[in-house]
Scaffold this motif. Structure first.
Motif, short mmCIF file in Angstrom:
data_model
loop_
_atom_site.label_atom_id
_atom_site.label_comp_id
_atom_site.label_asym_id
_atom_site.label_seq_id
_atom_site.Cartn_x
_atom_site.Cartn_y
_atom_site.Cartn_z
N TRP A 63 -43.02 -14.52 -40.40
CA TRP A 63 -43.38 -13.09 -40.37
C TRP A 63 -44.34 -12.70 -41.48
O TRP A 63 -45.09 -11.73 -41.35
CB TRP A 63 -42.11 -12.23 -40.48
CG TRP A 63 -41.37 -12.37 -41.79
CD1 TRP A 63 -40.36 -13.22 -42.06
CD2 TRP A 63 -41.60 -11.62 -42.99
NE1 TRP A 63 -39.93 -13.08 -43.36
CE2 TRP A 63 -40.68 -12.09 -43.96
CE3 TRP A 63 -42.49 -10.60 -43.35
CZ2 TRP A 63 -40.63 -11.58 -45.25
CZ3 TRP A 63 -42.44 -10.10 -44.64
CH2 TRP A 63 -41.51 -10.58 -45.57
N CYS A 110 -36.94 -10.41 -37.34
CA CYS A 110 -38.12 -11.16 -37.78
C CYS A 110 -37.94 -12.65 -37.51
O CYS A 110 -36.93 -13.24 -37.88
CB CYS A 110 -38.38 -10.93 -39.27
SG CYS A 110 -38.98 -9.28 -39.64
N ARG A 111 -38.95 -13.22 -36.89
CA ARG A 111 -38.95 -14.66 -36.67
C ARG A 111 -39.54 -15.36 -37.88
O ARG A 111 -40.13 -14.73 -38.76
CB ARG A 111 -39.80 -14.99 -35.44
CG ARG A 111 -39.33 -14.33 -34.15
CD ARG A 111 -40.31 -14.58 -33.01
NE ARG A 111 -41.62 -14.04 -33.32
CZ ARG A 111 -42.67 -14.77 -33.62
NH1 ARG A 111 -42.57 -16.09 -33.69
NH2 ARG A 111 -43.83 -14.22 -33.87
#
Length: 407
Positions: A247, A243-244
């Motif tokens: 998110w 996840c960046r």
């Protein structure tokens, strides 16, 4: 296939009273299932992983044939106050079994009478044992919010609530910890995890949060009510796969449900993959709780450009969270027909669903406690976090290689 043959292969899913117990379990009260002892055994022995590690007072009323035949409700008012340990409880909750529901026992009237008599918060939830767990979980979360949430000022520092994390939806303490860490990494202090590892005091402060993170379709009704009552925006999000930052919501916390599809597209277009890219030729079906399945789909579509992903479920499917082609299954036969007719290359879901599929298909098992119960809860596959997509990505990679080799 006969659409009425719901359980030819699949077991009965967790019922609504199990979902209600799951939400109430951590609140240090007394929960009474008004039925014969079999309903309690199903709930405690097969639908509640915490029962073997963290005790809570979950009891059966001991309903007998003669009381059902004569419609005797007074025995509840006479016997429940005698429960050992009731005085130390923070509440009393009454849940209906199928037998009590069929004869129309007025649990709300019983709860009101007991609350006056005991000076103890008493709840009654009209479960039936014939609906799925998410219905029971939803009605309890809604009642808790309506009864205990207070109009308090927003916290100074950014904060969030996590709504709907219960063990029946793949969640255990480890998975909940991963979720909390990811929310805190986004800069939000978690106030209340409604459904697990929380208290009445947390619910009283639920309106302090700047956003509600909905992780289960069962919590959508509560999120919408909190938005209407306190103006708290909500988002459906789970950290599935790498996840960046951002998110939780790509365009800020847009609470209106009609913005969800736009948010979903924004997540994908901002990720590694692009849903508009040339199709990779692999068709994937994800079967499970809708919010988790949507997050799983988003993760796959970020990692594999152009993969064709469909979400489906035997449980609640909110129309406003469905994309084109998503399905709600009402029977085992309908599920099997859909898999065969659509010709999926990969199916992702609880391992028991694989047993029902009548054709050869690559399968990735992600246990769902509401389906397979205690068969896998001691060794579950990760539902959230950076490793959640690993098995699925490997299987999709093999499917792509096979298709390429066959050309």
């Amino acid at each position: 296939m006969d659409r009425l043959h719901y359980f030819d292969v699949l077991p009965a899913f967790a019922p609504d009273y199990s979902g209600a117990v799951s939400v109430l379990y951590d609140l240090q009260g007394t929960i009474v299932v008004n039925g014969a002892s079999g309903c309690l055994a199903n709930c405690a022995g097969y639908d509640e992983p915490r029962y073997f590690e963290k005790t809570s007072l979950v009891l059966s009323s001991g309903l007998r044939d003669v009381r059902v035949i004569f419609g005797d409700e007074e025995f509840l008012e006479e016997t429940l106050p005698l429960i050992e340990g009731l005085q130390g409880s923070r509440y009393l909750a009454l849940l209906a079994s199928p037998a009590a529901a069929i004869v129309g026992t007025d649990h709300k009237a019983v709860a009101a009478a007991l609350e006056d008599r005991l000076s103890l918060p008493c709840f009654a939830f009209e479960t039936t044992g014939m609906s799925a767990y998410d219905r029971g979980a939803s009605m309890v979360m809604m009642e808790l919010c309506k009864r205990y949430a207070k109009p308090v000022p927003r916290s100074v520092a950014p904060s969030a609530n996590i709504l709907g994390a219960i063990p029946l939806d793949l969640w255990g303490p480890d998975q909940l910890a991963v979720l909390r860490e990811n929310v805190e990494r986004e800069g939000y202090r978690v106030i209340c995890t409604l459904g697990m590892d929380y208290s009445f005091e947390d619910v009283e402060r639920i309106a302090e949060a700047h956003v509600n993170v909905v992780v289960s379709v069962a919590a959508l009704a509560s999120a919408r009510w909190l938005e209407q009552a306190f103006g708290t925006p909500w988002t459906c999000a789970l950290p599935v796969g790498p996840c960046r930052a951002g998110w939780m919501a790509p365009d800020g916390f847009q609470a209106s449900s009609d913005s969800w599809k736009a948010q979903f597209s924004a997540k994908l277009l901002g990720g590694i993959g692009n849903p508009c890219a040339t199709a990779c030729g692999v068709k994937v079906l994800i079967v499970g709780q809708q919010v988790w399945a949507n997050a799983f789909r988003a993760g796959l579509m970020r990692e594999v450009s152009g993969v064709d992903c469909t979400v489906a479920s035997f449980f609640g499917m909110d129309d406003e969270l469905m994309l084109e082609g998503d399905r709600s299954f009402s029977s085992e036969g309908e599920f099997c027909e859909h898999v065969v007719d659509r010709g999926y290359d990969v199916v992702i879901g609880d391992p028991l669903f694989h047993e029902a599929i009548p054709c050869k298909v690559a399968y990735v098992g992600v246990p769902h406690v509401a389906v397979s119960s205690r068969l896998y809860w001691t060794n579950p596959a990760p539902a959230v976090g950076p490793d959640a997509l690993s098995a699925a990505l490997a299987t999709i990679g093999h499917a792509m290689a096979r298709k390429k080799a066959s050309r």
